[in-house]
Design an enzyme around this catalytic site. Structure first.
Site, short mmCIF file in Angstrom:
data_model
loop_
_atom_site.label_atom_id
_atom_site.label_comp_id
_atom_site.label_asym_id
_atom_site.label_seq_id
_atom_site.Cartn_x
_atom_site.Cartn_y
_atom_site.Cartn_z
N GLY A 259 0.86 -1.21 0.00
CA GLY A 259 0.01 0.08 -0.06
C GLY A 259 0.78 1.24 0.01
N SER A 260 0.33 2.41 0.66
CA SER A 260 1.00 3.51 0.47
C SER A 260 2.42 3.64 1.36
CB SER A 260 0.06 4.80 1.16
OG SER A 260 -1.08 4.52 0.19
N THR A 261 2.63 2.48 1.97
CA THR A 261 3.87 2.82 2.99
C THR A 261 5.05 2.74 1.90
OG1 THR A 261 4.12 0.08 3.10
CG2 THR A 261 2.91 1.34 4.79
#
Length: 585
Positions: A284-286
């Site tokens: 994801g956005s990590t």
């Protein structure tokens, strides 16, 4: 033939009896015992010396209590053992039971009462995936021991490390088997010890891990499932490693009951899976801080480059809209704001400008798609996709839309929580890829001094300091007012740099809205969060993954804050408020 028969007679009179060594202790960083040993009496049977096994079992059942579960376990172990091996029927006999069996032993050939050492796991289910457990040596174990010429050293030993540190450091924990030269009578009973080669106990080990920090992290999850790992970014030392749910490793020491094993193995919550090492999830956005760094380092973006985010992105000549998590968009967005607001549109465009192969090559420098090298067995490598990978795996071409979603850590990209923590450590320490390590030092048996095990740096990732500073500022903005995880940093007496993330579990149709309340728990998004602190001189990095937890800011970040608070201030949280779904990822 006097000489021949004299030797035969001596062989009948004298036998070598192996003496198993004490297994080494496992301690946390403060010297608290996580795994040790205790002695207990065991009732054992040698099938080859028993004329009628069923009659012997019936006789024993009339003398002392033998439960159906103990009989089932005995039958299973019997099937796995050779005829001449002793098989345990009942462990941890009372003094009264020992006396009863000893008094009747004359009429029970093949039955023995032995004093054996048993492993004791004091820390319980929360440490099961770290310490692991020992189990009875089976044919597969024997084959591996023979291949390594270690079979002789395991004569007299019944158990061997099966998982966790017990498996990874088996050769050090086991020690060296000793032997007693025994004089026996005509009935094969020991009369006296003629000579002895004493066993050498296994080495003790001290971990980087803090049991208190581990307990805080485990409690912070509440009823959620998931994984958490905290590292020292400078040494790679593992400060905490939680995989929920856990299990009781003591169940395996004496041979687990088949029904209990079935429950553990078939549970939908998968308690036997170490989610930190083996759980693979979209990041994801990590990965957006790494994507931003790739844009800067490869000359595709500058810190000042700004774009208008209307809430969607479309590829040329396509009507398909790739949505932002914020339906109305973020307006004008530069690099720092793209991180603090987790703007999807910024990274859709960046991914297309970079291309999937350049993305793959750059992210690989940070260890994604590769094992970290932690001192535990069974680590997954995850997946970092590329054109070549898809062609080899599926014999299909790579599509432009797959590049778009790869820019926000979706699609084929899969990581473990441990990889995310190791990746974050590189951002925190300025480019060093350190190998995660649980064991900090070893101690010789009965010794007092510890021998430290040095950390290992795999590589130095070349990052221009000015580019790293911009990305770090974006991660600081995540935790400041207006950032996606600002609430989780409120009131902290130290600075946190972090990044929230959400990993999609089920697809959402074009134009549809994600509504957590209308989905079954197992279909809700996974919540992710990475962080390091104090930002000026980091001593801890953390990665949290909450299965079906909703958003990173609402669920994963509060768990991380509880762990950071304890590590940096010694404060234990009374409760951790987890909010599940949130507007931000």
């Amino acid at each position: 033939q006097h000489g021949f028969y004299t030797q035969r007679a001596e062989s009948n009179r004298i036998s070598l009896v192996p003496v198993a060594p004490n297994r080494g202790l496992i301690l946390d960083r403060k010297g608290r015992v996580l795994a040790d040993n205790y002695s207990a009496y065991t009732l054992e049977i040698t099938r080859a010396r028993t004329a009628d096994l069923d009659a012997t079992l019936a006789d024993l059942g009339r003398l002392i209590e033998i439960t159906p579960g103990q009989l089932r376990r005995f039958r299973r172990l019997l099937a796995e053992s050779h005829e001449f091996e002793t098989v345990p029927l009942k462990s941890k006999l009372t003094d009264e039971e020992v006396a009863i069996v000893a008094a009747q032993r004359y009429r029970l050939p093949g039955v023995e009462v032995k004093a054996r050492l048993f492993r004791n796991y004091r820390a319980g289910p929360g440490m099961a995936h770290v310490v692991g457990f020992i189990g009875r040596i089976n044919d597969r174990d024997l084959m591996r021991l023979r291949e390594r010429n270690l079979e002789q050293n395991y004569r007299g030993s019944v158990h061997i490390g099966k998982t966790g540190l017990e498996q990874s450091y088996e050769s050090l924990l086991h020690g060296r088997t000793g032997f007693d030269q025994m004089e026996t009578d005509a009935g094969g009973r020991a009369v006296r010890v003629l000579s002895r080669i004493p066993p050498v106990p296994g080495k003790d080990m001290r971990l980087h891990l803090d049991l208190d920090l581990q307990e805080v992290a485990e409690a912070a999850f509440g009823d959620y499932l998931g994984g958490l790992v905290a590292l020292d970014p400078n040494t790679g030392g593992v400060l905490a490693l939680v995989s929920k749910p856990g299990f009781d490793p003591n169940l395996f020491v004496d041979g687990i009951d088949p029904e209990t094993w079935k429950q553990l193995n078939e549970s939908p919550e998968r308690p036997m899976v170490n989610r930190v090492l083996r759980g693979i999830y979209p990041p994801g956005s990590t990965i957006k801080p790494l994507m931003a760094l790739a844009g800067l380092e490869l000359g595709v973006r500058t810190p000042a480059d700004s774009f208008v985010d209307p809430g969607y992105f479309s590829l040329p000549n396509s009507r398909h809209r790739f949505r932002d998590w914020k339906r109305e968009g973020h307006g004008v967005v530069d690099l720092r704001r793209s991180i603090s607001q987790s703007c999807d549109i910024y990274y859709y465009r960046l991914a297309v400008d970079l291309g999937i192969d350049r993305m793959r090559d750059y992210l690989a420098q940070f260890g994604l798609g590769d094992k970290t090298g932690i001192d535990l067995e069974g680590e997954s490598s995850g997946l970092l996709p590329s054109r070549d990978w898809k062609r080899r795996r599926w014999n299909k071409p790579w599509y432009p839309g797959e590049t778009v979603i790869a820019g926000i850590g979706q699609g084929y990209h899969l990581t473990t929580p441990l990889q995310l923590a190791a990746m974050t450590a590189i951002l925190a320490n300025g480019g060093k890829q350190v190998e995660p390590r649980l064991v900090a030092a070893l101690r010789e048996p009965l010794g007092e001094s510890w021998q430290p095990l040095p950390g290992k740096v795999r590589r130095q990732v070349a990052i221009r300091p000015e580019n790293l500073d911009v990305v770090r500022e974006g991660m600081l903005d995540v935790m400041r007012p207006g950032g996606t995880a600002a609430r989780s940093a409120a009131g902290a007496p130290y600075t946190i740099a972090g990044k929230t993330g959400t990993a999609q579990v089920v697809g959402i149709k074009q134009g549809a809205t994600y509504d957590e309340k209308r989905l079954a728990r197992q279909h809700r998004d996974h919540a992710l969060f990475i962080a390091y602190a104090p930002a000026e001189n980091p001593t801890i990095v953390i990665a949290v993954m909450v299965e079906n937890g909703g958003s990173g800011s609402g669920t994963a970040a509060p768990i991380a804050r509880a762990v950071l608070d304890y590590h940096l201030t010694g404060k234990r949280p009374e409760t951790v408020k987890l909010e599940g779904s949130d507007a931000a990822d």
